[in-house]
Motif scaffolding. Sequence first.
Motif, PDB file in Angstrom:
ATOM      1  N   PRO A  10       0.838  -1.203   0.000  1.00 50.28           N
ATOM      2  CA  PRO A  10       0.000   0.000   0.000  1.00 50.28           C
ATOM      3  C   PRO A  10       0.871   1.251   0.000  1.00 50.28           C
ATOM      4  O   PRO A  10       2.022   1.212   0.441  1.00 50.28           O
ATOM      5  N   GLU A  11       0.317   2.324  -0.521  1.00 46.31           N
ATOM      6  CA  GLU A  11       1.022   3.605  -0.506  1.00 46.31           C
ATOM      7  C   GLU A  11       0.844   4.200   0.885  1.00 46.31           C
ATOM      8  O   GLU A  11      -0.232   4.688   1.233  1.00 46.31           O
ATOM      9  N   ILE A  12       1.891   4.114   1.689  1.00 41.09           N
ATOM     10  CA  ILE A  12       1.814   4.579   3.073  1.00 41.09           C
ATOM     11  C   ILE A  12       2.685   5.815   3.217  1.00 41.09           C
ATOM     12  O   ILE A  12       3.808   5.858   2.733  1.00 41.09           O
ATOM     13  N   GLY A  13       2.163   6.802   3.877  1.00 45.23           N
ATOM     14  CA  GLY A  13       2.914   8.021   4.122  1.00 45.23           C
ATOM     15  C   GLY A  13       2.399   8.689   5.367  1.00 45.23           C
ATOM     16  O   GLY A  13       1.676   8.096   6.165  1.00 45.23           O
ATOM     17  N   ASP A  14       2.777   9.922   5.535  1.00 46.34           N
ATOM     18  CA  ASP A  14       2.318  10.696   6.676  1.00 46.34           C
ATOM     19  C   ASP A  14       1.039  11.431   6.313  1.00 46.34           C
ATOM     20  O   ASP A  14       0.748  11.654   5.148  1.00 46.34           O
ATOM     21  N   ALA A  15       0.297  11.806   7.319  1.00 50.16           N
ATOM     22  CA  ALA A  15      -0.926  12.583   7.109  1.00 50.16           C
ATOM     23  C   ALA A  15      -0.807  13.881   7.895  1.00 50.16           C
ATOM     24  O   ALA A  15      -0.146  13.936   8.931  1.00 50.16           O
ATOM     25  N   PHE A  16      -1.443  14.907   7.403  1.00 50.85           N
ATOM     26  CA  PHE A  16      -1.447  16.198   8.063  1.00 50.85           C
ATOM     27  C   PHE A  16      -2.887  16.686   8.104  1.00 50.85           C
ATOM     28  O   PHE A  16      -3.590  16.637   7.103  1.00 50.85           O
ATOM     29  N   TYR A  17      -3.306  17.133   9.273  1.00 55.49           N
ATOM     30  CA  TYR A  17      -4.653  17.657   9.451  1.00 55.49           C
ATOM     31  C   TYR A  17      -4.519  19.021  10.106  1.00 55.49           C
ATOM     32  O   TYR A  17      -3.827  19.163  11.110  1.00 55.49           O
ATOM     33  N   GLY A  18      -5.146  20.030   9.534  1.00 52.89           N
ATOM     34  CA  GLY A  18      -5.051  21.365  10.117  1.00 52.89           C
ATOM     35  C   GLY A  18      -5.894  22.350   9.345  1.00 52.89           C
ATOM     36  O   GLY A  18      -6.802  21.984   8.602  1.00 52.89           O
ATOM     37  N   LEU A  76      -9.056  25.159  -1.720  1.00 52.76           N
ATOM     38  CA  LEU A  76      -8.696  25.662  -0.392  1.00 52.76           C
ATOM     39  C   LEU A  76      -8.521  27.172  -0.376  1.00 52.76           C
ATOM     40  O   LEU A  76      -7.987  27.751  -1.311  1.00 52.76           O
ATOM     41  N   SER A  77      -8.966  27.777   0.709  1.00 59.16           N
ATOM     42  CA  SER A  77      -8.783  29.200   0.967  1.00 59.16           C
ATOM     43  C   SER A  77      -8.299  29.359   2.400  1.00 59.16           C
ATOM     44  O   SER A  77      -8.363  28.422   3.201  1.00 59.16           O
ATOM     45  N   LYS A  78      -7.869  30.550   2.716  1.00 58.67           N
ATOM     46  CA  LYS A  78      -7.417  30.831   4.075  1.00 58.67           C
ATOM     47  C   LYS A  78      -8.527  30.488   5.069  1.00 58.67           C
ATOM     48  O   LYS A  78      -9.697  30.764   4.829  1.00 58.67           O
ATOM     49  N   LEU A  79      -8.160  29.838   6.168  1.00 57.39           N
ATOM     50  CA  LEU A  79      -8.998  29.402   7.284  1.00 57.39           C
ATOM     51  C   LEU A  79      -9.811  28.142   6.991  1.00 57.39           C
ATOM     52  O   LEU A  79     -10.581  27.700   7.833  1.00 57.39           O
ATOM     53  N   ASP A  80      -9.645  27.534   5.819  1.00 55.32           N
ATOM     54  CA  ASP A  80     -10.292  26.252   5.530  1.00 55.32           C
ATOM     55  C   ASP A  80      -9.576  25.135   6.277  1.00 55.32           C
ATOM     56  O   ASP A  80      -8.349  25.165   6.434  1.00 55.32           O
ATOM     57  N   TRP A  81     -10.310  24.139   6.706  1.00 57.21           N
ATOM     58  CA  TRP A  81      -9.732  22.933   7.299  1.00 57.21           C
ATOM     59  C   TRP A  81      -9.422  21.980   6.163  1.00 57.21           C
ATOM     60  O   TRP A  81     -10.185  21.861   5.204  1.00 57.21           O
ATOM     61  N   PHE A  82      -8.303  21.276   6.258  1.00 58.24           N
ATOM     62  CA  PHE A  82      -7.895  20.375   5.194  1.00 58.24           C
ATOM     63  C   PHE A  82      -7.275  19.101   5.759  1.00 58.24           C
ATOM     64  O   PHE A  82      -6.896  19.030   6.927  1.00 58.24           O
ATOM     65  N   VAL A  83      -7.182  18.112   4.891  1.00 59.57           N
ATOM     66  CA  VAL A  83      -6.505  16.857   5.182  1.00 59.57           C
ATOM     67  C   VAL A  83      -5.525  16.630   4.044  1.00 59.57           C
ATOM     68  O   VAL A  83      -5.869  16.828   2.876  1.00 59.57           O
ATOM     69  N   ALA A  84      -4.296  16.229   4.385  1.00 62.54           N
ATOM     70  CA  ALA A  84      -3.278  15.996   3.361  1.00 62.54           C
ATOM     71  C   ALA A  84      -2.558  14.684   3.635  1.00 62.54           C
ATOM     72  O   ALA A  84      -2.429  14.254   4.779  1.00 62.54           O
ATOM     73  N   HIS A  85      -2.085  14.081   2.566  1.00 66.56           N
ATOM     74  CA  HIS A  85      -1.293  12.855   2.633  1.00 66.56           C
ATOM     75  C   HIS A  85       0.021  13.165   1.932  1.00 66.56           C
ATOM     76  O   HIS A  85       0.036  13.796   0.879  1.00 66.56           O
ATOM     77  N   GLY A  86       1.132  12.773   2.527  1.00 68.38           N
ATOM     78  CA  GLY A  86       2.418  13.062   1.899  1.00 68.38           C
ATOM     79  C   GLY A  86       3.567  12.623   2.776  1.00 68.38           C
ATOM     80  O   GLY A  86       3.520  11.574   3.404  1.00 68.38           O
ATOM     81  N   ARG A  87       4.596  13.478   2.847  1.00 71.49           N
ATOM     82  CA  ARG A  87       5.782  13.148   3.628  1.00 71.49           C
ATOM     83  C   ARG A  87       6.381  14.427   4.210  1.00 71.49           C
ATOM     84  O   ARG A  87       6.210  15.518   3.663  1.00 71.49           O
ATOM     85  N   LEU A  88       7.102  14.284   5.291  1.00 66.03           N
ATOM     86  CA  LEU A  88       7.778  15.388   5.954  1.00 66.03           C
ATOM     87  C   LEU A  88       9.234  15.390   5.503  1.00 66.03           C
ATOM     88  O   LEU A  88       9.906  14.354   5.563  1.00 66.03           O
ATOM     89  N   GLU A  89       9.729  16.541   5.027  1.00 65.62           N
ATOM     90  CA  GLU A  89      11.107  16.633   4.551  1.00 65.62           C
ATOM     91  C   GLU A  89      11.781  17.856   5.125  1.00 65.62           C
ATOM     92  O   GLU A  89      11.139  18.891   5.325  1.00 65.62           O
ATOM     93  N   PRO A 110     -10.087  19.595   1.073  1.00 66.11           N
ATOM     94  CA  PRO A 110     -10.816  20.101   2.240  1.00 66.11           C
ATOM     95  C   PRO A 110     -11.264  18.964   3.144  1.00 66.11           C
ATOM     96  O   PRO A 110     -11.508  17.850   2.689  1.00 66.11           O
ATOM     97  N   ASP A 111     -11.355  19.245   4.433  1.00 64.08           N
ATOM     98  CA  ASP A 111     -11.826  18.256   5.395  1.00 64.08           C
ATOM     99  C   ASP A 111     -13.343  18.316   5.433  1.00 64.08           C
ATOM    100  O   ASP A 111     -13.925  19.245   5.991  1.00 64.08           O
ATOM    101  N   ALA A 112     -13.979  17.328   4.845  1.00 64.47           N
ATOM    102  CA  ALA A 112     -15.438  17.311   4.745  1.00 64.47           C
ATOM    103  C   ALA A 112     -16.110  17.205   6.109  1.00 64.47           C
ATOM    104  O   ALA A 112     -17.267  17.573   6.258  1.00 64.47           O
ATOM    105  N   ALA A 113     -15.402  16.713   7.123  1.00 65.70           N
ATOM    106  CA  ALA A 113     -15.991  16.591   8.451  1.00 65.70           C
ATOM    107  C   ALA A 113     -16.110  17.945   9.144  1.00 65.70           C
ATOM    108  O   ALA A 113     -16.992  18.149   9.962  1.00 65.70           O
ATOM    109  N   ARG A 114     -15.236  18.903   8.814  1.00 68.62           N
ATOM    110  CA  ARG A 114     -15.266  20.197   9.486  1.00 68.62           C
ATOM    111  C   ARG A 114     -15.691  21.348   8.579  1.00 68.62           C
ATOM    112  O   ARG A 114     -15.940  22.441   9.063  1.00 68.62           O
ATOM    113  N   MET A 115     -15.738  21.093   7.279  1.00 68.95           N
ATOM    114  CA  MET A 115     -16.090  22.145   6.336  1.00 68.95           C
ATOM    115  C   MET A 115     -17.515  21.935   5.848  1.00 68.95           C
ATOM    116  O   MET A 115     -17.967  20.813   5.706  1.00 68.95           O
TER     117      MET A 115
END
Length: 159
Positions: A10-18, A76-89, A110-115
Amino acid sequence: MNEQPRNPDPEIGDAFYGFVASEPQLTWHDGTPRLYFKAGQEHYEYGPDGSRTKLPTTFHDVVAFRGAAVSGDETLSKLDWFVAHGRLEPNTNPNTGVETKEFIANRLGPDAARMNIEIGTPRRRSQMESPNRRQPARQVVFEPPEQDQPEHEQPTRAM
């Protein structure tokens, strides 16, 4: 013949929520789109009694390229909640020489749970037409099911 491996990893990476803390900036470098924004991430500490204490919000750099950059710029716009998948470098600022870490997103949205968004549209619901817009007329017909009626009444039995 196109042969796929039987059990691909599986494609496994880090997730970012903010939330998007700065206005996203889309730029193009050698024909490749690049999206950059500062993201805020809220942190909480949970007590044994179930209480929750808000800790200071941290801010991080988020970068996306190609399709993720274009999609992020559209949704996405300023103050939107989002979810991302990727890596930390690690990243070194060329102006200051300070080394930080940035999140390289290869999936971003966008994070559909909060937006308050409508899936499949590139804009938030608040930017769309007013909620009083005319809805297409739908005809809803409900007929209760027929109940089986006995052919004759059953006599009441005495006890």
